[in-house]
Scaffold this motif. Sequence first.
Motif, short mmCIF file in Angstrom:
data_model
loop_
_atom_site.label_atom_id
_atom_site.label_comp_id
_atom_site.label_asym_id
_atom_site.label_seq_id
_atom_site.Cartn_x
_atom_site.Cartn_y
_atom_site.Cartn_z
N PRO A 8 52.93 -70.16 -41.68
CA PRO A 8 54.00 -69.03 -41.54
C PRO A 8 54.55 -69.00 -43.10
CG PRO A 8 54.43 -70.26 -39.70
CD PRO A 8 53.22 -70.98 -40.47
N ALA A 9 54.57 -69.98 -43.84
CA ALA A 9 55.22 -70.01 -45.35
C ALA A 9 54.33 -69.23 -46.22
CB ALA A 9 55.30 -71.45 -45.69
N ASP A 10 52.93 -69.08 -45.86
CA ASP A 10 51.79 -68.26 -46.57
C ASP A 10 52.01 -66.58 -46.16
OD1 ASP A 10 50.94 -70.57 -47.74
OD2 ASP A 10 49.79 -71.10 -46.11
N ALA A 11 52.95 -66.28 -45.20
CA ALA A 11 52.90 -64.76 -44.51
C ALA A 11 52.84 -63.82 -45.72
CB ALA A 11 53.85 -64.74 -43.43
N ALA A 12 53.82 -64.21 -46.74
CA ALA A 12 53.67 -62.70 -47.70
C ALA A 12 52.62 -62.71 -48.39
CB ALA A 12 55.20 -63.25 -48.68
N ALA A 13 51.99 -63.93 -48.93
CA ALA A 13 50.98 -63.99 -49.55
C ALA A 13 49.49 -63.31 -49.05
CB ALA A 13 50.48 -65.22 -50.24
N TYR A 14 49.64 -63.70 -47.55
CA TYR A 14 48.58 -63.24 -46.63
C TYR A 14 48.80 -61.67 -46.52
CZ TYR A 14 45.74 -62.70 -42.42
OH TYR A 14 44.94 -62.09 -41.61
N ARG A 15 49.84 -61.21 -46.36
CA ARG A 15 50.04 -59.69 -45.95
C ARG A 15 49.54 -59.01 -47.24
NH1 ARG A 15 53.90 -55.78 -47.26
NH2 ARG A 15 54.10 -54.39 -45.44
N GLU A 16 49.88 -59.53 -48.65
CA GLU A 16 49.80 -58.72 -49.71
C GLU A 16 48.13 -58.83 -49.81
OE1 GLU A 16 50.17 -59.75 -54.56
OE2 GLU A 16 51.65 -60.43 -53.15
N LEU A 17 47.35 -59.78 -49.69
CA LEU A 17 46.14 -60.18 -49.82
C LEU A 17 45.41 -59.10 -48.86
CD1 LEU A 17 43.62 -61.20 -51.18
CD2 LEU A 17 43.52 -62.99 -49.31
N MET A 18 45.75 -59.16 -47.47
CA MET A 18 45.16 -58.06 -46.70
C MET A 18 45.48 -56.47 -46.83
SD MET A 18 43.30 -60.08 -44.95
CE MET A 18 42.47 -58.77 -43.89
N LEU A 19 46.83 -56.31 -47.34
CA LEU A 19 46.86 -55.02 -47.67
C LEU A 19 46.09 -54.43 -48.58
CD1 LEU A 19 50.81 -54.55 -47.30
CD2 LEU A 19 48.95 -53.98 -45.58
N GLU A 20 45.76 -55.65 -49.71
CA GLU A 20 44.74 -55.27 -50.78
C GLU A 20 43.17 -54.87 -50.02
OE1 GLU A 20 42.13 -57.74 -53.76
OE2 GLU A 20 44.34 -58.14 -53.91
N ALA A 21 42.93 -55.79 -49.21
CA ALA A 21 41.63 -55.70 -48.15
C ALA A 21 41.59 -54.37 -47.63
CB ALA A 21 41.47 -57.04 -47.33
N TYR A 22 42.61 -53.93 -46.82
CA TYR A 22 42.33 -52.72 -46.29
C TYR A 22 42.34 -51.59 -47.23
CZ TYR A 22 44.04 -55.29 -42.22
OH TYR A 22 44.29 -56.45 -41.23
N GLU A 23 43.00 -51.58 -48.54
CA GLU A 23 42.77 -50.46 -49.33
C GLU A 23 41.39 -50.44 -50.12
OE1 GLU A 23 46.36 -51.23 -51.64
OE2 GLU A 23 47.83 -50.27 -49.98
N GLN A 24 41.11 -51.79 -50.64
CA GLN A 24 39.82 -51.84 -51.18
C GLN A 24 38.79 -51.69 -50.55
OE1 GLN A 24 39.99 -51.97 -54.68
NE2 GLN A 24 42.07 -51.50 -54.50
N ALA A 25 38.68 -52.29 -49.48
CA ALA A 25 37.42 -52.01 -48.41
C ALA A 25 37.78 -51.43 -47.10
CB ALA A 25 36.89 -53.60 -48.46
N PRO A 26 38.13 -50.41 -47.11
CA PRO A 26 38.42 -49.68 -45.91
C PRO A 26 37.36 -49.32 -44.67
CG PRO A 26 38.37 -47.97 -47.60
CD PRO A 26 38.12 -49.23 -48.32
N ASP A 27 36.20 -49.62 -45.03
CA ASP A 27 34.96 -49.39 -44.19
C ASP A 27 34.80 -50.56 -43.55
OD1 ASP A 27 35.07 -46.91 -44.84
OD2 ASP A 27 32.99 -47.05 -45.87
N ALA A 28 35.36 -52.04 -44.04
CA ALA A 28 34.96 -53.16 -43.64
C ALA A 28 35.94 -53.39 -42.41
CB ALA A 28 35.12 -54.16 -44.54
#
Length: 178
Positions: A8-28
């Motif tokens: 849970p302490a990594d939630a902010a970093a995980y959220r930031e990375l996954m939002l990047e993923a959804y934006e950079q690789a939307p078809d994935a």
Amino acid sequence: MQVTVLTPADAAAYRELMLEAYEQAPDAFTTTAAERRAEPEAWWIKRIGSAEGLGTCFGAWQEGRLVGTVAIEYSAKPKTRHGALILGMYVQAAQRGRGVGLALMQAAIAAAAARPEVLMLNLTLTEGNEPALRLYRSVGFVSWGTQPRAIRTDSGTDGGKDGSFKGKVHMSLALARG
């Protein structure tokens, strides 16, 4: 690079990375960045899960930054407990080709293999994602079918008449036992 189980302490970093993923690789992904951006922190913490629970999320760290992730979802149902689902795989573009994806997949496979009831891992990837297909094959996953028109890759503003779609390739890995 270091791969760890996210907490849970990594939630902010995980959220930031996954939002990047959804934006950079939307078809994935079958989810959009807008959908996930609206999720509260509690959703992200639940998604991370724990090493002992029904979901486990792994992170690849480079110089203190989260640069890649993959998750496993386990089934609580007696009839499907033997299978687990690999999802949410993403590695930042600058880190690709450096073994990050391979290290994440190896960690996920090892975690699933440590659970005696898990006999099979499953995943899907978007048709045409050749780098992901090569990675998954390199660790033993086998393709067994493609779901046509599984995701819509355009805005969907035409009411579904002439949209662009891509299929989802289904893959499985039988875990060695004994």
